[in-house]
Design a protein around this motif. Structure first.
Motif, short mmCIF file in Angstrom:
data_model
loop_
_atom_site.label_atom_id
_atom_site.label_comp_id
_atom_site.label_asym_id
_atom_site.label_seq_id
_atom_site.Cartn_x
_atom_site.Cartn_y
_atom_site.Cartn_z
N PRO A 26 0.81 -1.36 0.07
CA PRO A 26 0.02 -0.13 0.08
C PRO A 26 1.11 1.24 0.12
O PRO A 26 1.13 1.89 0.97
CB PRO A 26 -0.55 -0.09 1.16
N ALA A 29 -0.57 4.75 1.46
CA ALA A 29 -0.80 4.58 3.13
C ALA A 29 0.58 4.35 3.65
O ALA A 29 0.74 5.37 4.67
CB ALA A 29 -1.38 3.03 3.29
N ALA A 33 1.81 7.20 6.24
CA ALA A 33 2.45 6.77 7.85
C ALA A 33 3.76 7.41 7.79
O ALA A 33 4.14 8.12 8.82
CB ALA A 33 2.51 5.11 7.66
N ARG A 36 3.65 11.01 8.62
CA ARG A 36 3.13 11.21 9.94
C ARG A 36 4.29 11.04 11.07
O ARG A 36 4.50 11.78 11.95
CB ARG A 36 1.99 10.27 10.64
N ILE A 37 5.09 10.16 10.65
CA ILE A 37 6.22 9.67 11.58
C ILE A 37 7.25 10.87 11.40
O ILE A 37 7.99 11.39 12.28
CB ILE A 37 6.95 8.35 11.21
N GLN C 21 -5.29 -0.35 1.03
CA GLN C 21 -4.77 1.25 0.97
C GLN C 21 -5.41 2.02 2.07
O GLN C 21 -5.45 3.23 1.92
CB GLN C 21 -5.33 1.79 -0.57
N GLY C 22 -5.98 1.47 3.24
CA GLY C 22 -6.55 2.33 4.29
C GLY C 22 -5.08 3.25 4.99
O GLY C 22 -4.31 3.60 4.52
N ASN C 23 -5.01 2.66 6.24
CA ASN C 23 -3.87 3.30 6.94
C ASN C 23 -3.05 2.18 7.34
O ASN C 23 -3.47 0.98 7.52
CB ASN C 23 -4.63 3.94 8.09
N LEU C 24 -1.78 2.43 7.64
CA LEU C 24 -0.63 1.50 8.10
C LEU C 24 -0.73 1.77 9.75
O LEU C 24 -0.78 2.72 10.03
CB LEU C 24 0.60 1.74 7.50
N GLU C 25 -0.52 0.56 10.30
CA GLU C 25 -0.50 0.72 11.74
C GLU C 25 0.83 0.87 12.14
O GLU C 25 1.98 0.46 11.82
CB GLU C 25 -0.73 -0.80 12.17
N ILE C 26 0.91 2.42 12.80
CA ILE C 26 2.02 2.80 13.21
C ILE C 26 2.04 3.34 14.63
O ILE C 26 3.07 3.96 15.10
CB ILE C 26 2.55 4.06 12.26
N ILE C 96 7.70 -1.47 11.46
CA ILE C 96 6.42 -1.05 10.68
C ILE C 96 5.94 -1.99 9.67
O ILE C 96 4.82 -2.63 9.78
CB ILE C 96 6.76 0.28 9.88
#
Lengths: 57, 671, 136
Positions: A26, A29, A33, A36-37, C21-26, C96
């Motif tokens: 992805p 995405a 991410a 954001r980091i 394609q949603g969000n990645l877990e971070i 990640i």
């Protein structure tokens, strides 16, 4: 009939062969991410971070 | 170079004779070729307009001096005379591709006493004095504050070798060459004083600034062989060489040397490192079959090295660069290393009263006396006596380690290390090198340690009972520490068994721990007394599967605890009830206090059960049973009976730890 | 029939991609820990980015590109900072990937980060592309 079938097969094989990895990872995405980091690590404000997100490399 | 004056004497003599015959006449001389060792001059012509204080000109079409080619070499003297001495004043020396050098010289008497002053453009003058003939011919060269860059440029090979390091600085040179010429043993004595010297590689990782360095060389030729002494004293400045950073002052090197057609021997060498100690060395280089310089043998000895200074100057900066944990180190060490053509042959490290500790204070070895010999060809016996140590807050008593060392194996003899009132028995500790990789095997038992002593040492509330562990086999392979079978820890009158225990890269950036735990028959009274949770009497079994710690903190597990089977008293205090409810949030505890239940100190219960599935920082809780919209944590029984029902299934894990630490008034160990 | 199967498979792949394609877990504890370490270190690294001593590499790391911009006595310390930062960055990419249940994404995540670090770098910082350093 046979030819159409072959064409389909080849098309399917090519499609899956070429793009499987790209589809699977992805990218958008991951970029979100990463941004954001990076915002947090570099202590950047949200406004600065929001703009480049629209760009697609 | 040594025989240059001898060969030229004939020419000079001829000139002198010509001058006495006709002092006003002009003179032209030419030679096709003049040759001496290290010197070839071709098409030499001399023209004098007058033999007494007139201008003179010397031209050499091609010259080869000490391997350097010069063409179109010209010397013009404004005022040249042959009587009473040969003298050139206002001379200018030119060569193709070089800026003109100013040159004045005089040559007098039977000993051919030379006095010359050469001034390269933009450089301080170089004075050359000496006697070219006689019983003790000698030449002395003296210059002050010469530019290092121009000096290096004189030797194209050297210039090419150091070009990448852009050296700069000033140097004073005082060099004397004596007893040159056939049948004599030439001697060289030179002193070089470098000031404000610096260099830097392109990336700046090999650099020096403000270097002040004194170098002294004395050497004597013995046929083709040179014997001599070399010393260097580094007074000031700083040097960075990759990860090593050094400040000058008190660093000195001295050695004898012998150089003989590609063979170099350094003997009686000494390297003094300020505050650290002195290294003595010997080294011998020859030529390999391919003709490249190759080290044939070497030996380095260091006595009574100050480890604190060594750590501060070398070890600590090196670890910082690599991101290794910092150590505190003190005491003395003797070290020896001998090397032959195949590599290190023997080595020995002796430690005297050494204290070694993790700078963060996690562990320490308080006084270590050790003798660690090593030999390439045969195993050696090493020993280390440790007077005391601590690991975390736990002190360890004196112990002595004995091991057999060989290049591909280190195996330790079984040893008992006193821990409080018990001992840790290392039954096996062995490292073996296989295919260039080290693997290790370990097995140990911890004798029962009394919990009161252990809890006191850990700064925890006093606990009853004892703690023991048995670890039959641990393997170290490729950065993973893995437990074979089961580790059994006896604690709180029950036991905890760990299976599938794995430590992945325990010393890396992200150490991971994987394990499954089974707890059986844990005495709740002992446990709850310990953690100030409020007294609960009874027994507990638990299973934690898929436990994963990352950087020593839990990130995932599947935990389930419940009352053990069997017959035993089951009582829970009001305080414990309050604390359990407080874990669910602030409101519930107050509600109990206000209700009639607040009158009772103790309640009976039938079963306790709780599960927590930790994923992504959230603990998904469940209990014994479902009741209403909640889950039963404590099922009441007896009189007065009390059940505790939880409603909050998803609890933030950091929040839960936070509440737990508030309830117990102590930071839980899992942090 | 076979072609139909292939098409169905392809559709499934596209669908799963759309879902992904949603969000990645971070927001795992491990990632937070690494992140806060890097955040603390940034205050020390920032002047070195500005001076050009340290640049942002094309592979998602930082590199000591010109140590001469730092006084000699401090160059070792900067080497240490760079080593620690790179250890943390490697751990971050790995975590990640792992937090999202796809350890094999590590290289892709590293590449994505490499682009974003460079894209987001402040003017005057040095960034690497195709082995060459350039100033933003």
């Amino acid at each position: 009939m046979n030819r159409a079938l072959y064409a389909l097969l080849i098309a399917a094989a090519m499609l899956s062969g070429c793009v499987t990895i790209n589809i699977y990872f992805p990218a958008a995405a991951a970029e979100k991410a990463a941004d954001r980091i990076i915002d947090e690590v570099w202590q950047l404000k949200k406004e600065q971070g929001a703009k480049p997100e629209g760009k697609q490399p | 170079m040594c025989s240059l004056p001898e060969r030229l004497r004939g020419v000079v003599l001829a000139l002198t004779l010509a001058a006495s015959a006709a002092s006003q006449a002009s003179l032209d001389l030419s030679f096709d070729r003049l040759q001496a060792p290290a010197l070839t001059l071709e098409q030499v012509s001399v023209s004098l307009q007058s033999l007494d204080r007139g201008p003179a000109r010397l031209r050499i079409a091609q010259a080869r001096i000490a391997g350097r080619d010069l063409s179109d070499l010209r010397l013009d003297c404004a005022e040249f005379s042959l009587h009473p001495e040969m003298r050139c004043r206002g001379g200018v020396l030119r060569a193709h591709g070089h800026s003109p050098w100013q040159l004045d010289f005089s040559l007098t008497g039977a000993q051919r006493t030379l006095k010359a002053r050469v001034q390269p453009p933009g450089s301080p003058p170089i004075d050359i004095e000496g006697a070219l003939a006689g019983a003790h011919p000698h030449l002395r060269l003296n210059t002050r504050a010469a530019d290092l860059v121009r000096l290096v440029a004189l030797d194209p090979v050297l210039q090419k070798a150091v070009a990448a390091y852009t050296p700069a600085g000033r140097v004073d040179i005082d060099a004397q060459l004596s007893d040159f010429g056939a049948g004599r043993s030439m001697r060289i004595a030179a002193r070089l004083d470098l000031q404000d010297a610096r260099f830097s590689s392109a990336d700046g990782l090999r650099a020096a600034e403000g270097l002040a360095l004194g170098i002294e060389i004395r050497a004597r030729a013995d046929g083709a062989r040179w014997n001599g002494e070399l010393s260097a004293d580094w007074h000031a400045g700083e040097l960075l060489w990759d990860a090593v950073y050094l400040k000058g002052g008190g660093t000195a090197l001295a050695s004898r040397f012998a150089l003989d057609s590609g063979q170099l021997t350094l003997s009686d060498g000494a390297l003094d490192l300020a505050e650290v100690g002195r290294l003595s060395f010997f080294a011998d280089w020859g030529r390999s079959a391919a003709g490249a310089p190759a080290l044939r043998s070497a030996r380095i000895d260091g006595q009574a090295f100050d480890l604190e200074a060594l750590n501060g100057r070398f070890i600590a900066p090196l670890s910082a660069v690599h991101g290794w944990p910092a150590l505190a180190l003190s005491g003395r060490a003797d070290m020896t290393l001998s090397v032959d053509a195949q590599g290190p042959e023997t080595a020995r490290l002796q430690l005297h009263g050494v204290a070694l500790a993790d700078a963060a204070g996690r562990w320490s070895l308080d006084r270590v006396d050790a003798d660690l010999p090593w030999q390439r060809e045969q195993p050696t016996a090493a020993r280390a006596a440790v007077a005391g140590a601590h690991f975390g807050r736990i002190p360890l008593g004196p112990f002595e380690l004995r091991a057999v060392l060989s290049p591909d194996r280190v195996s330790m003899e079984p040893v008992r290390i006193p821990v409080l009132d018990a001992g840790l028995r290392l039954n096996q500790l062995e490292f073996v090198q296989d295919d260039g990789r080290w693997r290790g095997d370990l097995s140990f038992d911890l004798e029962p340690v009394s919990m009161p002593a252990l809890s006191e040492a850990l700064g925890l509330p006093r606990m009853a009972g004892s703690f023991a562990a048995s670890v039959p086999g641990v393997r170290w392979r490729d950065g993973v520490l893995a437990l074979d079978g089961q580790m059994l820890i006896r604690v709180f009158d029950g036991y905890v068994a760990a299976t599938g225990l794995k430590l992945v890269e325990p010393f890396g950036a992200t150490p991971r721990v994987l394990a499954d735990l089974q707890m059986r028959y844990i005495d709740l009274e002992a446990l709850t007394d310990t953690v100030k949770f409020g007294r609960v009497t009874g027994r507990l079994d638990g299973d934690v599967t898929g436990l994963e710690l990352l950087r020593w903190r839990p990130v995932a597990f599947d935990a389930r605890i419940r009352s053990s089977e069997g017959d035993y008293p089951r009582v829970i205090s009001q305080r414990a009830v309050q604390n359990i409810t407080a874990l669910g949030g602030p409101g519930a505890a107050a509600a109990i206090q206000r209700s009639f239940l607040g009158f009772f100190e103790r309640f009976g219960y039938r079963r306790i059960g709780l599960s927590c599935v930790l994923r992504d920082g959230v603990c998904d809780m469940d209990g014994l049973d479902h009741k209403g919209g909640g889950f039963v944590l404590i099922e009441g029984g007896g009189v007065p009976a009390l059940s505790v029902v939880g409603y909050n299934r998803r609890v933030d894990w950091p929040e839960l730890l936070d509440r737990l630490s508030r309830v117990t008034g102590a930071t839980p160990v899992v942090r | 029939m076979n072609a139909l199967k292939r098409i169905a498979l392809l559709a499934a792949l596209v669908a799963s991609a759309a879902w992904a394609q949603g969000n990645l877990e971070i927001n795992t504890p491990a990632i937070s820990q690494i992140k806060s370490g890097m955040q603390a270190r940034h205050a020390q690294l920032a002047p070195h980015y500005a001076s050009g001593a340290v640049g942002l590499g094309a592979d998602g790391t930082v590199a000591l590109r010109d140590a001469s911009a730092v006084p000699l006595a401090q160059r070792q310390a900067v080497q240490g900072l760079v080593a620690q930062e790179n250890a943390d960055r490697a751990a971050l990419y790995r975590e990640i990937a792992r937090a999202n249940g796809h350890p094999e994404w590590e290289a892709d995540i590293r590449n994505t980060f490499a682009q974003r670090w460079i894209e987001r770098a402040q003017p005057g910082w040095y960034v690497q592309s195709g082995g060459q350093w350039s100033r933003k």
